[in-house]
Every structure is written in structure tokens, then in C-alpha cells.
Design a protein around this motif. Structure first.
Motif, mmCIF file in Angstrom:
data_model
loop_
_atom_site.group_PDB
_atom_site.id
_atom_site.type_symbol
_atom_site.label_atom_id
_atom_site.label_comp_id
_atom_site.label_asym_id
_atom_site.label_seq_id
_atom_site.Cartn_x
_atom_site.Cartn_y
_atom_site.Cartn_z
ATOM 1 N N ARG A 163 50.338 -23.683 -5.399
ATOM 2 C CA ARG A 163 50.564 -23.969 -6.809
ATOM 3 C C ARG A 163 49.220 -24.053 -7.513
ATOM 4 N NH1 ARG A 163 49.191 -28.086 -8.688
ATOM 5 N NH2 ARG A 163 50.560 -27.809 -10.457
ATOM 6 N N GLY A 164 48.980 -23.098 -8.387
ATOM 7 C CA GLY A 164 47.774 -23.138 -9.198
ATOM 8 C C GLY A 164 46.572 -22.593 -8.488
ATOM 9 N N GLY A 165 45.433 -22.638 -9.187
ATOM 10 C CA GLY A 165 44.198 -22.145 -8.632
ATOM 11 C C GLY A 165 43.370 -23.258 -8.073
ATOM 12 N N GLY A 166 42.082 -22.974 -7.877
ATOM 13 C CA GLY A 166 41.203 -23.949 -7.282
ATOM 14 C C GLY A 166 40.661 -24.905 -8.302
ATOM 15 N N ALA A 167 39.749 -25.780 -7.808
ATOM 16 C CA ALA A 167 39.160 -26.763 -8.712
ATOM 17 C C ALA A 167 38.368 -26.077 -9.809
ATOM 18 C CB ALA A 167 38.269 -27.712 -7.917
ATOM 19 N N GLY A 168 37.919 -24.870 -9.547
ATOM 20 C CA GLY A 168 37.163 -24.158 -10.554
ATOM 21 C C GLY A 168 38.002 -23.274 -11.425
ATOM 22 N N SER A 169 39.330 -23.340 -11.259
ATOM 23 C CA SER A 169 40.195 -22.475 -12.042
ATOM 24 C C SER A 169 40.896 -23.280 -13.113
ATOM 25 C CB SER A 169 41.242 -21.806 -11.132
ATOM 26 O OG SER A 169 42.151 -22.767 -10.671
ATOM 27 N N ALA A 170 41.463 -22.568 -14.063
ATOM 28 C CA ALA A 170 42.212 -23.217 -15.130
ATOM 29 C C ALA A 170 43.681 -22.924 -14.940
ATOM 30 C CB ALA A 170 41.742 -22.708 -16.496
ATOM 31 N N SER A 171 44.505 -23.933 -15.099
ATOM 32 C CA SER A 171 45.941 -23.782 -14.942
ATOM 33 C C SER A 171 46.573 -23.588 -16.310
ATOM 34 C CB SER A 171 46.515 -25.020 -14.254
ATOM 35 O OG SER A 171 47.897 -24.893 -14.110
ATOM 36 N N VAL A 172 47.444 -22.601 -16.418
ATOM 37 C CA VAL A 172 48.061 -22.262 -17.687
ATOM 38 C C VAL A 172 49.482 -22.789 -17.717
ATOM 39 C CG1 VAL A 172 48.715 -20.386 -19.224
ATOM 40 C CG2 VAL A 172 46.655 -20.192 -17.850
ATOM 41 N N GLU A 173 49.789 -23.593 -18.700
ATOM 42 C CA GLU A 173 51.141 -24.112 -18.891
ATOM 43 C C GLU A 173 51.684 -23.602 -20.218
ATOM 44 O OE1 GLU A 173 53.006 -25.779 -16.894
ATOM 45 O OE2 GLU A 173 51.544 -25.994 -15.303
ATOM 46 N N ALA A 174 52.935 -23.145 -20.192
ATOM 47 C CA ALA A 174 53.516 -22.609 -21.420
ATOM 48 C C ALA A 174 53.736 -23.702 -22.453
ATOM 49 C CB ALA A 174 54.840 -21.902 -21.092
ATOM 50 N N ASP A 175 53.997 -24.957 -21.998
ATOM 51 C CA ASP A 175 54.326 -26.020 -22.935
ATOM 52 C C ASP A 175 53.262 -27.098 -22.985
ATOM 53 O OD1 ASP A 175 54.683 -26.852 -20.391
ATOM 54 O OD2 ASP A 175 56.620 -27.839 -20.727
ATOM 55 N N GLY A 176 52.055 -26.795 -22.597
ATOM 56 C CA GLY A 176 51.005 -27.802 -22.593
ATOM 57 C C GLY A 176 49.638 -27.150 -22.631
ATOM 58 N N PRO A 177 48.604 -27.975 -22.721
ATOM 59 C CA PRO A 177 47.250 -27.429 -22.787
ATOM 60 C C PRO A 177 46.811 -26.843 -21.457
ATOM 61 C CG PRO A 177 47.194 -29.816 -22.619
ATOM 62 C CD PRO A 177 48.630 -29.439 -22.805
ATOM 63 N N VAL A 178 45.833 -25.958 -21.527
ATOM 64 C CA VAL A 178 45.242 -25.388 -20.331
ATOM 65 C C VAL A 178 44.310 -26.421 -19.727
ATOM 66 C CG1 VAL A 178 43.883 -23.482 -19.401
ATOM 67 C CG2 VAL A 178 45.377 -23.097 -21.356
ATOM 68 N N ARG A 179 44.489 -26.704 -18.443
ATOM 69 C CA ARG A 179 43.684 -27.727 -17.777
ATOM 70 C C ARG A 179 43.179 -27.202 -16.447
ATOM 71 N NH1 ARG A 179 43.762 -32.834 -19.151
ATOM 72 N NH2 ARG A 179 43.964 -33.714 -17.053
ATOM 73 N N ALA A 180 42.041 -27.732 -16.019
ATOM 74 C CA ALA A 180 41.527 -27.408 -14.699
ATOM 75 C C ALA A 180 42.499 -27.923 -13.647
ATOM 76 C CB ALA A 180 40.144 -28.021 -14.502
ATOM 77 N N GLU A 181 42.577 -27.236 -12.528
ATOM 78 C CA GLU A 181 43.572 -27.572 -11.518
ATOM 79 C C GLU A 181 43.378 -28.978 -10.958
ATOM 80 O OE1 GLU A 181 46.971 -27.011 -9.298
ATOM 81 O OE2 GLU A 181 46.137 -25.822 -10.935
ATOM 82 N N ALA A 182 42.140 -29.391 -10.727
ATOM 83 C CA ALA A 182 41.907 -30.736 -10.215
ATOM 84 C C ALA A 182 42.418 -31.792 -11.185
ATOM 85 C CB ALA A 182 40.416 -30.945 -9.946
ATOM 86 N N ASP A 183 42.267 -31.559 -12.486
ATOM 87 C CA ASP A 183 42.773 -32.508 -13.477
ATOM 88 C C ASP A 183 44.298 -32.536 -13.472
ATOM 89 O OD1 ASP A 183 40.200 -33.176 -14.276
ATOM 90 O OD2 ASP A 183 40.132 -31.623 -15.816
ATOM 91 N N LYS A 184 44.920 -31.381 -13.248
ATOM 92 C CA LYS A 184 46.382 -31.340 -13.159
ATOM 93 C C LYS A 184 46.869 -32.123 -11.955
ATOM 94 C CE LYS A 184 49.238 -28.573 -14.024
ATOM 95 N NZ LYS A 184 50.330 -27.625 -13.982
ATOM 96 N N ILE A 185 46.143 -32.028 -10.842
ATOM 97 C CA ILE A 185 46.528 -32.778 -9.646
ATOM 98 C C ILE A 185 46.444 -34.273 -9.910
ATOM 99 C CG2 ILE A 185 45.792 -33.341 -7.300
ATOM 100 C CD1 ILE A 185 45.100 -30.383 -6.955
ATOM 101 N N MET A 186 45.388 -34.703 -10.598
ATOM 102 C CA MET A 186 45.265 -36.117 -10.916
ATOM 103 C C MET A 186 46.393 -36.561 -11.843
ATOM 104 S SD MET A 186 42.776 -37.106 -9.109
ATOM 105 C CE MET A 186 42.421 -38.733 -9.761
ATOM 106 N N ASP A 187 46.822 -35.704 -12.765
ATOM 107 C CA ASP A 187 47.960 -36.031 -13.618
ATOM 108 C C ASP A 187 49.230 -36.219 -12.782
ATOM 109 O OD1 ASP A 187 46.356 -35.881 -15.843
ATOM 110 O OD2 ASP A 187 46.954 -33.846 -16.393
ATOM 111 N N GLU A 188 49.415 -35.353 -11.781
ATOM 112 C CA GLU A 188 50.583 -35.477 -10.910
ATOM 113 C C GLU A 188 50.557 -36.795 -10.145
ATOM 114 O OE1 GLU A 188 50.923 -32.181 -8.313
ATOM 115 O OE2 GLU A 188 51.132 -30.694 -9.918
#
Length: 232
Positions: A163-188
Motif C-alpha cells: 500500500r503506497g510508496g516509500g518514505a520518499g514518495s507521495a501518496s495520492v488520495e482522491a478525497d484528501g491532500p497529497v501526503r508523504a507515505e510515512a506521514d500517512k502511516i502515522m495518521d493510520e
């Protein structure tokens, strides 16, 4: 006429046990495997072809280096379950029931705070400032109407698995802002903490165990190497 005996209700199947979410760094694992292969290649070559005390020095160096390389690259992982968070760092394993987790913090490293105030770093979820900048640029592009672009030859599969890219990648969400993958993991992890902190099964004490399987061989190898180098 005989009265039929009431039948006991059939036993209910056990509730399915949800699997832990596992967060690791495939990039770190790949780098560790390469380093281990290089160390073993050089070490075995020195053992086979070396003369005098060289083979013994090579064995001591391998005993010292291999556990350390594995500890910092292959070993780190975070396991997030319904009842607890288990953090496997290079030299320690920390188990925190959700009821004992106070908060998470993301700055220059990702950390978890216990209710006691103790802080533990999440080694397997490294912060990438480059990833955050890339995510900010993609968010600016999307806000301007350009739309996000998926980069990389892996098509969104990267450092943290499927799920998603690495810590250096950006995760694209259709209904939310683009965030780095590590930040998305912390949100989870924050969402899981909010959902499970008050659960009855999430109570308990924080436990910390040293990884003696890493510390002991590395210490023995360091002492042996120091003695061999001192003797000459």
C-alpha cells in the motif's frame, strides 16, 4: 409419550482474529541484504584465502558486523494490532498496549510516547523531508488544477509494501491532500490509537526486551576482533 430433550445450541465459531498491520522498510531491507552479501563475500574470501591470523580476524569481524547490519536494516518493524503496538527496533522490542500509548509525534523522526512519558523511536517508519517536499509540490500542483502525477517505476508500490510508496514518495488520495507515505502511516496509527485506546483488551503494562540475539554476538565479535588486532 417421551418428551424430546432440548438440544444444546451449537457452539459459535470463534471470532476471527485480525492480523497485525506490519510496517517495514523494503528499501532498508534491500540495502541490508546487499550489505550482508558484501560482508559475507569479503569475509568468506578472507577466511578461505587468508594466511596467519587473517581468517580469525575475518571471522571475528563477521561476528561483529553481521548482527549490526541486520539490526539496523532487516530487523526494524512496527506491528499494529487491535490490542497493542509492538515496536521492533535494532536493539529492543517494545510492546505498548493501546491503553498505555499517549500520542505519536512526527518531526525529524517518528516517535511514540507512552503514558509514563517514555519515548520510543519508530525505526521502520523513517521521516523523509524529501518525501514531504515532493508531496507538498504535488498538492500545490493538484490545487492549481494540474492534477497529481504518479512517479516511479513501481507505480506506487515502494518502501512500505503493497500500500503506497516509500518514505520518499507521495501518496495520492482522491478525497484528501497529497501526503508523504510515512506521514500517512502515522495518521493510520493515530486513528488506531483513537479507536482502540479505551478497549478493555487494550489494557496492560509496557514491556521492553533487549535483543540479546543481536547484542551478544556483536559484543563477542567486537571483543574477539579487538584482542586479535591487539595481539597482531
Amino acid at each position: 409419550m417421551t418428551t424430546p430433550e432440548p438440544q444444546s445450541p451449537s457452539p459459535q465459531p470463534p471470532a476471527p482474529v485480525s492480523k497485525d498491520r506490519v510496517y517495514r522498510s523494503p528499501a532498508g531491507i534491500a540495502g541490508g541484504v546487499l550489505l550482508l552479501a558484501l560482508a559475507l563475500w569479503l569475509g568468506i574470501d578472507a577466511v578461505v584465502a587468508g594466511e596467519g591470523s587473517t581468517p580469525w580476524k575475518a571471522l571475528a569481524a563477521l561476528l561483529f558486523l553481521v548482527p549490526l547490519i541486520a539490526a539496523y536494516t532487516v530487523r526494524p518493524a512496527v506491528f499494529a494490532g487491535d490490542d497493542r503496538l509492538r515496536v521492533r527496533n535494532p536493539f529492543r522490542v517494545i510492546v505498548l498496549p493501546w491503553g498505555q500509548v499517549a500520542s505519536f509525534r512526527s518531526a525529524y523522526s517518528n516517535e511514540v510516547f507512552a503514558e509514563s512519558g517514555d519515548k520510543y523511536q519508530l525505526w521502520s517508519v523513517p521521516v523523509s523531508l524529501r518525501g514531504r517536499k515532493r508531496a507538498a509540490r504535488r498538492e500545490d500542483r493538484r490545487a492549481a488544477g494540474g492534477g497529481p502525477r504518479r512517479g516511479g517505476v513501481l507505480g506506487g508500490y515502494g518502501q512500505f509494501g503493497a500500500r503506497g510508496g516509500g518514505a520518499g514518495s507521495a501518496s495520492v488520495e482522491a478525497d484528501g491532500p497529497v501526503r508523504a507515505e510515512a506521514d500517512k502511516i502515522m495518521d493510520e496509527l493515530r486513528e488506531l490509537l483513537e479507536a482502540r485506546k479505551a478497549a478493555e483488551t487494550s489494557k496492560g503494562e509496557v514491556t521492553v526486551r533487549w535483543a540479546y540475539e543481536i547484542v551478544v554476538p556483536a559484543a563477542i565479535g567486537a571483543v574477539a576482533l579487538a584482542v586479535l588486532l591487539g595481539v597482531g
